[in-house]
Design a protein around this motif. Structure first.
Motif, short mmCIF file in Angstrom:
data_model
loop_
_atom_site.label_atom_id
_atom_site.label_comp_id
_atom_site.label_asym_id
_atom_site.label_seq_id
_atom_site.Cartn_x
_atom_site.Cartn_y
_atom_site.Cartn_z
N THR A 66 2.97 -3.71 11.82
CA THR A 66 2.98 -3.05 10.34
C THR A 66 1.87 -1.94 10.22
O THR A 66 0.91 -2.47 10.30
CB THR A 66 3.34 -4.31 9.57
OG1 THR A 66 4.24 -5.01 9.84
CG2 THR A 66 3.45 -3.50 8.09
N VAL A 72 7.46 -0.14 3.33
CA VAL A 72 6.85 -0.68 4.48
C VAL A 72 7.37 0.25 5.64
O VAL A 72 8.37 0.53 5.64
CB VAL A 72 7.10 -2.20 4.65
CG1 VAL A 72 6.47 -2.60 5.79
CG2 VAL A 72 7.09 -3.01 3.34
N LEU A 96 2.49 -8.41 6.08
CA LEU A 96 2.15 -7.88 4.88
C LEU A 96 1.27 -8.89 3.86
O LEU A 96 1.93 -10.02 3.50
CB LEU A 96 3.27 -7.31 4.04
CG LEU A 96 3.00 -6.51 2.77
CD1 LEU A 96 2.39 -5.31 2.89
CD2 LEU A 96 4.21 -5.97 2.35
N ALA A 115 -1.80 -4.05 4.99
CA ALA A 115 -0.88 -3.97 6.14
C ALA A 115 -1.60 -4.47 7.33
O ALA A 115 -2.66 -3.79 7.69
CB ALA A 115 -0.15 -2.70 6.60
N ALA A 155 2.04 0.00 4.08
CA ALA A 155 2.62 -0.39 2.99
C ALA A 155 2.21 0.22 1.78
O ALA A 155 0.75 0.28 1.58
CB ALA A 155 2.58 -1.95 2.97
#
Length: 510
Positions: free
Chosen positions: A227, A245, A204, A189, A230
């Motif tokens: 982000t 996610v 990602l 991530a 994940a």
């Protein structure tokens, strides 16, 4: 106290408050507080910030409300009344935490650096992995300073550091065989940028192991908010790996979703399923919370939401969100969540920390600390205290003293570092009945963001691996002077610890 105008008079010049036609009582202003402060989040108590913090903080909150709605929803008079209420009822200073750590009997933990040192430590995550099979111990380190994912491998006590990939702000890794070719790959991530803004910079990545120790870098997804996590896991029970996610984002951008693997090529083609649309999600962790054999997800939300949310797996890819717990106020500062069977009764409990003080008044807060939620079944959880710790940023669980129960080790990333009795790493010793005694282990480095437990030297005792982070230096480097810099020791251009091992002195059960 019946006259709020009297309480606010000291702020009049700074806030440009004009004398109101009539002074208002507390009874008249409290409904305004509930109406406007409660429109977006739980209404904070005045005692969660010192008096001096409230005027600017209320202005910031009003600005956020205006930005989100596109209009000014509160008059200047009402804003001044609310400011006067908080300023007038807040304490001058927050009550300091007592010194509660009990000294260790015998030798203490020995800290030593592994890998290179740094002028600006920014290790966001350390993960204990089995990646290549060529070393005794392998660690993956997400380094936001160098913008690299690092592999640190120890063979017969000698460490070697290798760069695996260049990534903007790596923050989380998962090691797994994603393509079924019997070697281990890395799901990574990428936060994209540090400031919590609404830019769509998150990514990602998949680092596919093409030969022993060699990886190709593949972009799986982009165009997301920042982000934060994940996790590859089979959520729909069809035998292949889907991907959950978490997007922390910033502003109005943030979400939790999962990518359903359609299995049309070696790593699958994915269909996106939205689970939550809120900013501030720190993690998305797979766990069977209700013991029904299906993998659920659980997330900790920061920002003003301050909540733990479960996504209950109903089968056939149906995940239903539900709130397990909420923080008492929007300044709670949630930082990390770990799933574990802490009381070893056969179900999954939740250990979580709160200690973020970087978005408002930046002094460490006495309500920061470590706590856990005991799983009582049927998605009912009971709050349990572990200990108060300024700036608690992360926690990990393991049997540190080999007595058969699970202890907790926690790190702090903002503290009163010039006070030699404030610790960067604290061991909470479990007495077997989930009563915890705090032991301060080290006071330096000043700022820990990630902790893992692993037997580094093969002596049968769990050692502590710590990733260091200097948030004061990071914020200053971005042009945002850190308001609590007085709590940090001077740097003077010196190289500082970045990743270190705290060697267990051989703690034994009493």
């Amino acid at each position: 106290m019946t006259n709020l105008h009297r309480l606010a008079c000291g702020l009049a010049a700074a806030l440009l408050i004009t004398s109101p036609a009539r002074s208002k009582t507390v009874e008249e202003v409290v409904p305004l507080v509930n109406q406007y402060c409660g429109a977006c989040h739980a209404v904070p108590r005045p005692d969660v910030q010192p008096k001096r913090a409230w005027p600017a903080l209320i202005r910031i909150m009003a600005g956020i409300m205006q930005e989100r709605t596109g209009k000014a929803n509160i008059t200047e008079e009402k804003l001044n009344d609310i400011t006067a209420f908080y300023y007038g009822t807040a304490p001058d200073e927050l009550t300091p935490l007592p010194y509660s750590e009990v000294p260790l009997a015998g030798k203490g933990f020995v800290a030593r650096d592994i890998g290179a040192k740094s002028k600006l430590p920014f290790v966001t995550n350390v993960n204990v992995v089995k990646l290549t099979g060529k070393a005794d111990v392998e660690l993956l380190a997400c380094d936001g300073e160098t913008k690299e994912l690092k592999l640190l491998a120890s063979t017969r006590g000698k460490w070697k550091e290798t760069t695996l990939a260049k990534v903007d702000v790596p923050v989380h890794t998962q090691v797994l065989d994603i393509d079924g070719d019997k070697d281990m790959d890395i799901l990574l991530a990428d936060l994209g940028q540090l400031p919590p803004l609404n830019a769509l910079v998150g990514k990602l990545w998949l680092l596919r192991q093409t030969s022993p120790g060699k990886f190709s870098k593949e972009l799986l997804l982009e165009g997301m908010g920042r982000t934060s996590d994940a996790q590859a896991v089979d959520l729909d029970g069809d035998g292949d790996l889907d991907i959950a996610v978490a997007v922390f984002g910033g502003g109005d951008v943030g979400e939790v979703f999962w990518l359903e693997n359609r299995g049309e090529d070696s790593i699958g083609k994915y269909t996106r399923h939205q689970l939550l649309k809120l900013s501030g999600t720190i993690n998305v962790t797979p766990a069977d919370l209700d013991g029904d054999g299906r993998v659920d997800l659980v997330s900790l939300l920061a920002q003003e939401h301050e909540a733990i949310v479960a996504f209950v797996n109903k089968g056939d890819g149906k995940l239903e969100p539900g709130t397990i717990a909420r923080g008492p106020h929007p300044m709670y500062g949630s930082t990390s969540l770990t799933t574990t069977d802490l009381d070893q009764d056969g179900d999954i409990d939740l250990v979580f920390t709160n200690g973020d003080a970087f978005d408002a008044q930046t002094d460490p807060k006495p309500y920061h600390g470590v706590q856990w939620l005991e799983n009582k079944g049927d998605f009912k959880f009971e709050f349990r205290e572990v200990g108060r710790l300024y700036g608690a940023s992360t926690a990990t669980v393991g049997d540190l003293d080999n007595d058969g129960d699970l202890d907790i080790v926690a790190g702090s990333w903002v503290n009163f570092w010039n006070d030699p009795k404030r610790y960067a790493v604290v061991w909470y010793e479990n007495d077997g009945k989930q009563n915890f005694t705090a032991h301060g282990l080290v006071t330096r480095p000043p700022g820990i963001a990630s902790l893992k437990l692993v037997d580094v030297n093969g002596d049968g005792a769990l050692d502590i691996v710590a990733g260091a982070i200097r948030m004061d230096l990071l914020l200053t480097s971005m042009g945002s002077p850190y308001l609590a810099a007085r709590h940090f020791p001077p740097v003077d251009g010196k190289l500082m610890s970045r990743i270190l091992v705290l060697e267990n002195p051989g703690l034994k059960a009493k």
